[in-house]
Design a protein around this motif. Structure first.
Motif, short mmCIF file in Angstrom:
data_model
loop_
_atom_site.label_atom_id
_atom_site.label_comp_id
_atom_site.label_asym_id
_atom_site.label_seq_id
_atom_site.Cartn_x
_atom_site.Cartn_y
_atom_site.Cartn_z
N ARG A 97 8.04 12.68 9.25
CA ARG A 97 9.14 13.05 8.35
C ARG A 97 8.76 12.76 6.90
NH1 ARG A 97 13.87 9.69 10.83
NH2 ARG A 97 13.81 9.08 8.68
N VAL A 98 9.29 13.58 6.00
CA VAL A 98 9.09 13.34 4.57
C VAL A 98 10.00 12.20 4.16
CG1 VAL A 98 9.35 14.32 2.26
CG2 VAL A 98 8.41 15.72 4.12
N VAL A 99 9.45 11.23 3.45
CA VAL A 99 10.19 10.05 3.01
C VAL A 99 10.14 9.97 1.49
CG1 VAL A 99 10.27 7.53 3.12
CG2 VAL A 99 9.57 8.82 5.13
N ILE A 100 11.30 9.76 0.90
CA ILE A 100 11.37 9.58 -0.56
C ILE A 100 11.31 8.08 -0.84
CG2 ILE A 100 12.74 9.98 -2.66
CD1 ILE A 100 11.73 12.55 -1.22
N PRO A 101 10.28 7.62 -1.55
CA PRO A 101 10.14 6.19 -1.85
C PRO A 101 11.32 5.66 -2.66
CG PRO A 101 8.10 7.34 -2.29
CD PRO A 101 9.14 8.39 -2.07
N LYS A 102 11.61 4.38 -2.46
CA LYS A 102 12.65 3.70 -3.24
C LYS A 102 12.14 3.36 -4.63
CE LYS A 102 15.60 3.54 0.08
NZ LYS A 102 16.76 4.42 0.02
N GLY A 103 10.82 3.26 -4.77
CA GLY A 103 10.20 2.92 -6.05
C GLY A 103 8.87 2.24 -5.80
N GLN A 104 8.37 1.61 -6.84
CA GLN A 104 7.07 0.95 -6.77
C GLN A 104 7.21 -0.44 -7.38
OE1 GLN A 104 3.99 3.54 -8.14
NE2 GLN A 104 2.58 1.89 -8.56
N ILE A 105 6.42 -1.38 -6.85
CA ILE A 105 6.44 -2.74 -7.38
C ILE A 105 5.03 -3.31 -7.37
CG2 ILE A 105 6.94 -3.81 -5.13
CD1 ILE A 105 8.78 -5.77 -6.80
N ARG A 106 4.70 -4.04 -8.42
CA ARG A 106 3.39 -4.70 -8.53
C ARG A 106 3.55 -6.16 -8.13
NH1 ARG A 106 -1.34 -4.28 -12.85
NH2 ARG A 106 -1.31 -2.26 -11.85
N LEU A 107 2.74 -6.56 -7.13
CA LEU A 107 2.78 -7.94 -6.63
C LEU A 107 1.36 -8.48 -6.47
CD1 LEU A 107 5.51 -7.67 -3.87
CD2 LEU A 107 5.72 -8.83 -6.06
N PRO A 108 1.19 -9.80 -6.63
CA PRO A 108 -0.13 -10.38 -6.40
C PRO A 108 -0.41 -10.50 -4.90
CG PRO A 108 1.44 -12.09 -7.00
CD PRO A 108 2.16 -10.78 -7.11
N VAL A 109 -1.63 -10.12 -4.52
CA VAL A 109 -2.10 -10.29 -3.15
C VAL A 109 -3.28 -11.25 -3.22
CG1 VAL A 109 -3.11 -9.16 -1.14
CG2 VAL A 109 -1.34 -7.99 -2.46
N GLN A 110 -3.14 -12.40 -2.54
CA GLN A 110 -4.16 -13.45 -2.62
C GLN A 110 -4.95 -13.52 -1.33
OE1 GLN A 110 -2.65 -17.30 -3.62
NE2 GLN A 110 -4.66 -18.25 -3.55
N THR A 111 -6.27 -13.55 -1.47
CA THR A 111 -7.18 -13.78 -0.34
C THR A 111 -8.12 -14.89 -0.78
OG1 THR A 111 -8.59 -12.01 -1.20
CG2 THR A 111 -7.09 -11.43 0.56
N GLY A 112 -7.90 -16.08 -0.26
CA GLY A 112 -8.69 -17.22 -0.72
C GLY A 112 -8.38 -17.45 -2.19
N PRO A 113 -9.40 -17.66 -3.00
CA PRO A 113 -9.15 -17.88 -4.43
C PRO A 113 -8.93 -16.57 -5.20
CG PRO A 113 -11.48 -18.09 -3.97
CD PRO A 113 -10.80 -17.89 -2.65
N GLU A 114 -9.20 -15.44 -4.56
CA GLU A 114 -9.10 -14.15 -5.23
C GLU A 114 -7.66 -13.64 -5.24
OE1 GLU A 114 -12.06 -13.23 -6.48
OE2 GLU A 114 -12.97 -14.88 -5.37
N VAL A 115 -7.20 -13.15 -6.40
CA VAL A 115 -5.88 -12.55 -6.52
C VAL A 115 -6.04 -11.15 -7.09
CG1 VAL A 115 -3.59 -12.71 -7.58
CG2 VAL A 115 -4.78 -14.79 -6.87
N VAL A 116 -5.47 -10.17 -6.37
CA VAL A 116 -5.52 -8.78 -6.80
C VAL A 116 -4.08 -8.30 -6.98
CG1 VAL A 116 -6.18 -6.44 -6.12
CG2 VAL A 116 -7.69 -8.35 -5.58
N GLU A 117 -3.78 -7.71 -8.12
CA GLU A 117 -2.47 -7.13 -8.34
C GLU A 117 -2.43 -5.77 -7.63
OE1 GLU A 117 0.24 -8.38 -10.19
OE2 GLU A 117 -0.89 -10.25 -10.26
N VAL A 118 -1.44 -5.57 -6.79
CA VAL A 118 -1.33 -4.34 -6.01
C VAL A 118 -0.01 -3.66 -6.32
CG1 VAL A 118 -1.19 -3.37 -3.67
CG2 VAL A 118 -2.80 -5.23 -4.16
#
Length: 194
Positions: A97-118
């Motif tokens: 089915r086609v889905v209309i997104p509610k929006g977008q949000i930027r959050l930090p994703v941490q893996t060990g000491p590494e943090v990537v903004e997604v």
């Protein structure tokens, strides 16, 4: 011919710099399959630290560019509609089915000491997964993933770090998708579409 001699401390500093610039080689071998159930065709499902919380049932999709957050996780992180920025491109759900997104949000994703903004696209549709991370996350982390080996490997502080997949959880998610019955459209709505 004249040869310039470097002081010993300069040579040592140069060799230290060279060691820190060398990235470890990322790869998989048969040893990486030791704790997995083989043969299999399971998705790669991991735990990631998203927005400061350990989040289970995150699927790694190396074939996609879309980073998805499902509404259950969005609500579980106590996020509000005002936290979202607009995202106007429709997506297709697992149900087709086609889905209309509610929006977008930027959050930090941490893996060990590494943090990537997604930048997650937030959608309100059924999924046994809480989120999907994709190629942009892998590329930013300089990681490689293997569904066969059920791992993500990435360089960190001169070493190779690993995120292990959870085959049991991947199989539970698959069963949930198979058993999920999509909402049945009303006959009036179905007739209008004809």
């Amino acid at each position: 011919m004249s040869v310039a001699r470097l002081p010993i401390e300069d040579i040592n500093q140069n060799s230290k710099r060279a060691k820190t610039d060398i990235l470890p080689v990322l790869g998989f071998s048969d040893e990486d399959k030791i704790r997995t159930i083989q043969p299999h065709d399971d998705a790669l499902v991991i735990i990631l630290r998203i927005g400061g919380y350990d989040v289970k049932r995150v699927m790694v999709d190396q074939g996609s560019g879309a980073k998805i957050m499902y509404s259950d996780l969005y609500k579980g992180l106590n996020l509000k509609p005002k936290d979202l920025t607009p995202y106007n491109s429709p997506l297709v759900s697992f149900e087709g089915r086609v889905v209309i997104p509610k929006g977008q949000i930027r959050l930090p994703v941490q893996t060990g000491p590494e943090v990537v903004e997604v930048d997650f696209i937030v959608i309100d549709t059924y999924s046994p997964y809480t989120a999907i991370v994709a190629r942009p996350w892998l590329h930013t982390l300089e990681a490689i993933s293997s569904t066969l080996h059920q791992k993500v490997k990435y360089p960190s502080e001169g070493q190779v770090k690993e995120i292990l997949g959870d085959q049991s959880m991947a199989r539970q998610c698959l069963v949930a998708i198979i058993q999920h019955k999509p909402e049945v459209e009303s006959s009036a709505h179905a007739r209008r579409d004809l």
